[in-house]
Design a protein around this motif. Structure first.
Motif, PDB file in Angstrom:
ATOM      1  N   SER A   1     -12.873   1.635   0.126  1.00 54.42           N
ATOM      2  CA  SER A   1     -12.316   0.352  -0.552  1.00 54.42           C
ATOM      3  C   SER A   1     -13.571   0.225  -1.494  1.00 54.42           C
ATOM      4  CB  SER A   1     -11.839  -0.591   0.300  1.00 54.42           C
ATOM      5  OG  SER A   1     -11.299  -1.609  -0.305  1.00 54.42           O
TER       6      SER A   1
ATOM      7  N   THR B   1      -5.721   3.584  -7.287  1.00 57.37           N
ATOM      8  CA  THR B   1      -6.669   4.647  -6.473  1.00 57.37           C
ATOM      9  C   THR B   1      -7.294   5.542  -7.434  1.00 57.37           C
ATOM     10  OG1 THR B   1      -4.994   6.074  -5.946  1.00 57.37           O
ATOM     11  CG2 THR B   1      -5.449   4.348  -4.347  1.00 57.37           C
TER      12      THR B   1
ATOM     13  N   GLY C   1      -7.489  -2.493  -0.348  1.00 51.17           N
ATOM     14  CA  GLY C   1      -7.951  -1.310  -1.246  1.00 51.17           C
ATOM     15  C   GLY C   1      -7.870  -0.011  -0.146  1.00 51.17           C
ATOM     16  N   LYS C   2      -8.327  -0.322   1.077  1.00 55.36           N
ATOM     17  CA  LYS C   2      -8.697   0.797   2.015  1.00 55.36           C
ATOM     18  C   LYS C   2      -7.210   1.417   2.634  1.00 55.36           C
ATOM     19  CE  LYS C   2     -10.890   3.071   5.340  1.00 55.36           C
ATOM     20  NZ  LYS C   2     -11.861   4.138   5.229  1.00 55.36           N
TER      21      LYS C   2
ATOM     22  N   TYR D   1      -8.017   0.299  -4.937  1.00 58.27           N
ATOM     23  CA  TYR D   1      -8.431  -0.972  -5.181  1.00 58.27           C
ATOM     24  C   TYR D   1      -7.436  -2.113  -5.352  1.00 58.27           C
ATOM     25  CZ  TYR D   1     -12.504   1.594  -7.173  1.00 58.27           C
ATOM     26  OH  TYR D   1     -13.590   2.279  -7.481  1.00 58.27           O
TER      27      TYR D   1
ATOM     28  N   ALA E   1     -10.244  -5.981  -0.102  1.00 57.67           N
ATOM     29  CA  ALA E   1     -11.048  -4.990   0.538  1.00 57.67           C
ATOM     30  C   ALA E   1     -10.069  -4.210   1.599  1.00 57.67           C
ATOM     31  CB  ALA E   1     -12.391  -5.472   1.348  1.00 57.67           C
TER      32      ALA E   1
ATOM     33  N   THR F   1     -12.020   8.278   2.838  1.00 55.66           N
ATOM     34  CA  THR F   1     -11.443   7.098   2.100  1.00 55.66           C
ATOM     35  C   THR F   1     -12.146   5.872   2.090  1.00 55.66           C
ATOM     36  OG1 THR F   1     -10.110   6.368   4.086  1.00 55.66           O
ATOM     37  CG2 THR F   1      -8.913   7.682   2.743  1.00 55.66           C
TER      38      THR F   1
ATOM     39  N   SER G   1       0.773  -1.177   0.038  1.00 53.97           N
ATOM     40  CA  SER G   1       0.004  -0.057   0.024  1.00 53.97           C
ATOM     41  C   SER G   1       0.775   1.281  -0.043  1.00 53.97           C
ATOM     42  CB  SER G   1      -0.955  -0.100   1.163  1.00 53.97           C
ATOM     43  OG  SER G   1      -0.214  -0.063   2.546  1.00 53.97           O
TER      44      SER G   1
END
Length: 214
Positions: free
Chosen positions: A185, A207, A160-161, A146, A157, A183, A116
């Protein structure tokens, strides 16, 4: 033998008494049947009371009690990457009067597998977005992160977050008020490319920026 005056002779009785047979007495049997019926009713009531006294067993497992990770981001018209407007058009949009919301894709901001952190070669675009947002201080945005289709839904999920949070932190570090940034996801939903190739999966690890208010 009957005498001339009508009397019986030789000690024969003058009349015959026939005793009537007594009827059957049903009362004891009726009382017995009622007693048995009352006993059966009492036993059935006890069974119901015992069943009601037993507390219901909760068979819900820990996994069922924990709600699944919610996927809340949706990309409109995301059948191809070219269907989305790049962040280079963000300034022109904010200077105009088009309605919100409006989705923008980062043109050079993708993530390594299961990571991330923003790559150093992609930081420039985040800085440009931060500059644009500081020029429009009332603008509020949503960053959606994503993942590609590999891995479990819940893990994607969460990934993505985490990617969305990384972009938010980078924008905040450049002076954008964090309270203006939401923010969410998208997990592995709404892929902009195929998940069957390395290049396609790379494009899906992305993103997006959604302007929610000016």
């Amino acid at each position: 033998m009957v005498s001339p005056n009508g009397d019986y002779r030789d000690g024969a009785p003058s009349h015959i008494h026939i005793e009537k047979k007594k009827g059957f007495n049903w009362l004891p049997w009726l009382l017995l049947a009622l007693g048995i019926l009352a006993l059966l009713l009492a036993l059935s009531r006890c069974d119901r009371d015992d069943a009601a006294a037993v507390a219901p067993v909760d068979n819900t497992t820990a996994a069922e009690a924990t709600p699944p990770a919610e996927v809340v981001a949706t990309t409109p018209n995301a059948n191809t990457a070219t269907a989305l407007v790049g962040t280079s058009g963000l300034g022109g949009y904010l200077a105009g009067a088009e309605p919100t919301p409006r989705t923008f894709t980062f043109e050079k901001l993708n993530f390594d597998t299961a990571k991330s952190e923003i790559r150093s070669e992609d930081a420039a675009e985040v800085n440009e977005v931060a500059t644009t947002l500081t020029q429009y201080p009332t603008t509020r945005i949503r960053i959606a992160g994503y993942a590609d289709a590999r891995g479990a839904d819940a893990a994607n999920a969460a990934l993505g977050k985490a990617r969305a949070e990384s972009v938010k932190a980078a924008l905040a570090a450049k002076g954008v008020d964090a309270n203006r940034i939401e923010t969410v996801s998208g997990g592995e939903n709404d892929p902009v490319d195929t998940n069957a190739t390395d290049d396609g999966r790379f494009e899906n690890r992305r993103t997006e920026l959604v302007v929610t208010a000016r």
